[in-house]
Design an enzyme around this catalytic site. Structure first.
Site, PDB file in Angstrom:
ATOM      1  N   LYS A 128       0.763  -1.387  -0.028  1.00  0.00           N
ATOM      2  CA  LYS A 128       0.203   0.341  -0.072  1.00  0.00           C
ATOM      3  C   LYS A 128       0.658   1.418  -0.081  1.00  0.00           C
ATOM      4  O   LYS A 128       2.304   0.472   0.539  1.00  0.00           O
ATOM      5  CB  LYS A 128      -0.694  -0.283   1.274  1.00  0.00           C
ATOM      6  CG  LYS A 128      -1.780  -1.269   0.918  1.00  0.00           C
ATOM      7  CD  LYS A 128      -3.393  -1.103   2.204  1.00  0.00           C
ATOM      8  CE  LYS A 128      -4.114  -2.330   2.299  1.00  0.00           C
ATOM      9  NZ  LYS A 128      -4.598  -1.996   3.144  1.00  0.00           N
TER      10      LYS A 128
ATOM     11  N   PHE B  90     -15.188   3.052   7.400  1.00  0.00           N
ATOM     12  CA  PHE B  90     -14.199   3.645   6.270  1.00  0.00           C
ATOM     13  C   PHE B  90     -13.697   3.229   4.987  1.00  0.00           C
ATOM     14  O   PHE B  90     -12.666   3.357   4.742  1.00  0.00           O
ATOM     15  CB  PHE B  90     -13.489   2.250   7.316  1.00  0.00           C
ATOM     16  CG  PHE B  90     -13.601   0.210   6.691  1.00  0.00           C
ATOM     17  CD1 PHE B  90     -13.155   0.353   5.413  1.00  0.00           C
ATOM     18  CD2 PHE B  90     -14.312  -0.235   7.418  1.00  0.00           C
ATOM     19  CE1 PHE B  90     -13.739  -0.856   5.492  1.00  0.00           C
ATOM     20  CE2 PHE B  90     -14.983  -1.231   7.208  1.00  0.00           C
ATOM     21  CZ  PHE B  90     -13.882  -1.706   6.223  1.00  0.00           C
TER      22      PHE B  90
ATOM     23  N   ARG C  24      -1.684 -14.988   3.367  1.00  0.00           N
ATOM     24  CA  ARG C  24      -2.284 -14.224   4.986  1.00  0.00           C
ATOM     25  C   ARG C  24      -1.972 -14.279   5.964  1.00  0.00           C
ATOM     26  O   ARG C  24      -1.240 -12.639   6.757  1.00  0.00           O
ATOM     27  CB  ARG C  24      -3.956 -14.809   5.083  1.00  0.00           C
ATOM     28  CG  ARG C  24      -4.435 -14.214   3.190  1.00  0.00           C
ATOM     29  CD  ARG C  24      -6.047 -13.902   3.233  1.00  0.00           C
ATOM     30  NE  ARG C  24      -7.058 -13.667   4.607  1.00  0.00           N
ATOM     31  CZ  ARG C  24      -7.189 -12.109   4.670  1.00  0.00           C
ATOM     32  NH1 ARG C  24      -6.658 -11.236   3.256  1.00  0.00           N
ATOM     33  NH2 ARG C  24      -7.824 -11.653   5.447  1.00  0.00           N
TER      34      ARG C  24
ATOM     35  N   THR D 259      -5.002  -7.832  10.230  1.00  0.00           N
ATOM     36  CA  THR D 259      -5.632  -7.137   9.905  1.00  0.00           C
ATOM     37  C   THR D 259      -5.238  -5.870  10.817  1.00  0.00           C
ATOM     38  O   THR D 259      -4.926  -4.526   9.956  1.00  0.00           O
ATOM     39  CB  THR D 259      -7.271  -7.186   8.907  1.00  0.00           C
ATOM     40  OG1 THR D 259      -6.830  -7.934   7.818  1.00  0.00           O
ATOM     41  CG2 THR D 259      -7.319  -5.947   7.951  1.00  0.00           C
TER      42      THR D 259
ATOM     43  N   ARG E 291       2.559  -6.811   8.886  1.00  0.00           N
ATOM     44  CA  ARG E 291       1.941  -5.610   9.668  1.00  0.00           C
ATOM     45  C   ARG E 291       2.713  -5.523  11.110  1.00  0.00           C
ATOM     46  O   ARG E 291       2.722  -4.554  11.913  1.00  0.00           O
ATOM     47  CB  ARG E 291       1.009  -6.219  10.003  1.00  0.00           C
ATOM     48  CG  ARG E 291       0.148  -6.281   8.349  1.00  0.00           C
ATOM     49  CD  ARG E 291      -1.377  -6.535   8.139  1.00  0.00           C
ATOM     50  NE  ARG E 291      -2.073  -6.346   6.944  1.00  0.00           N
ATOM     51  CZ  ARG E 291      -2.903  -6.710   6.655  1.00  0.00           C
ATOM     52  NH1 ARG E 291      -3.652  -7.901   6.537  1.00  0.00           N
ATOM     53  NH2 ARG E 291      -3.684  -6.805   5.150  1.00  0.00           N
TER      54      ARG E 291
ATOM     55  N   ASN F 294      -1.987  -0.068   6.914  1.00  0.00           N
ATOM     56  CA  ASN F 294      -1.554  -1.615   7.428  1.00  0.00           C
ATOM     57  C   ASN F 294      -0.577  -1.916   6.260  1.00  0.00           C
ATOM     58  O   ASN F 294      -0.074  -3.621   6.951  1.00  0.00           O
ATOM     59  CB  ASN F 294      -2.845  -2.687   8.483  1.00  0.00           C
ATOM     60  CG  ASN F 294      -3.472  -2.757   6.718  1.00  0.00           C
ATOM     61  OD1 ASN F 294      -2.990  -2.140   6.107  1.00  0.00           O
ATOM     62  ND2 ASN F 294      -4.542  -3.522   7.239  1.00  0.00           N
TER      63      ASN F 294
ATOM     64  N   HIS G 219      -2.246  -5.182   1.407  1.00  0.00           N
ATOM     65  CA  HIS G 219      -3.355  -6.695   1.194  1.00  0.00           C
ATOM     66  C   HIS G 219      -2.952  -7.561   0.750  1.00  0.00           C
ATOM     67  O   HIS G 219      -2.315  -7.824   0.144  1.00  0.00           O
ATOM     68  CB  HIS G 219      -3.622  -5.509   0.145  1.00  0.00           C
ATOM     69  CG  HIS G 219      -5.278  -5.930  -0.766  1.00  0.00           C
ATOM     70  ND1 HIS G 219      -6.564  -6.669   0.023  1.00  0.00           N
ATOM     71  CD2 HIS G 219      -5.235  -7.106  -1.808  1.00  0.00           C
ATOM     72  CE1 HIS G 219      -7.436  -7.453  -0.288  1.00  0.00           C
ATOM     73  NE2 HIS G 219      -6.317  -7.735  -1.477  1.00  0.00           N
TER      74      HIS G 219
END
Length: 139
Positions: free
Chosen positions: A12, A60, A88, A94, A105, A115, A118
């Site tokens: 991100k 959000f 993941r 998350t 993260r 965070n 993705h």
């Protein structure tokens, strides 16, 4: 059971800005994932609204779209055994307060919004997301 899968992972804007692309890619590759496709792009609002359509109407949603369109991201298709689940796991929870040290993260996220990464949450989501981000890719 082992399944060869592809999944979408995105570094991100905060991760790109902080120079974390190499470290994140290294973590994926060290777990046996292979980079199948990648690009640096500043995503359009239209693309992001399609990508996050299941969150439309949630409080959000708008801040997430604004954040994700605020600068370049590094989008990648990763391939490997149980790739969706593995990405993941490497990414971590998350919510930043739930992310364990040693996960991306846990080590780098500053908030649940910021965070860093993705990862597709299912094989079905991965197919849909890859088609959005890499329409030229034939899987």
């Amino acid at each position: 059971m082992i399944f060869m899968e592809v999944t979408l992972a995105i570094v991100k804007p905060d991760g790109v800005k902080r120079g974390l692309i190499g470290e994140i890619l290294k973590r994926y590759e060290n777990k046996g994932l292979r980079l199948k496709a990648a690009k640096v792009v500043t995503p359009s609002i239209e693309l992001l609204e399609k990508h996050y359509e299941e969150h439309k109407g949630k409080p959000f949603f708008k801040p997430l779209i604004e954040y994700m369109s605020s600068g370049p991201v590094f989008a990648m298709v990763l391939e490997g055994e149980n790739a969706v689940k593995l990405v993941r796991m490497i990414n971590g929870a998350t919510k930043v307060e739930d992310a364990l040290p040693g996960t991306i993260r846990g080590d780098f996220a500053s908030s649940t919004t910021y965070n860093v990464v993705h990862g597709s949450d299912s094989v079905e989501s991965a197919k849909r997301e890859i088609a959005l981000w890499f329409p030229e890719l034939i899987l």
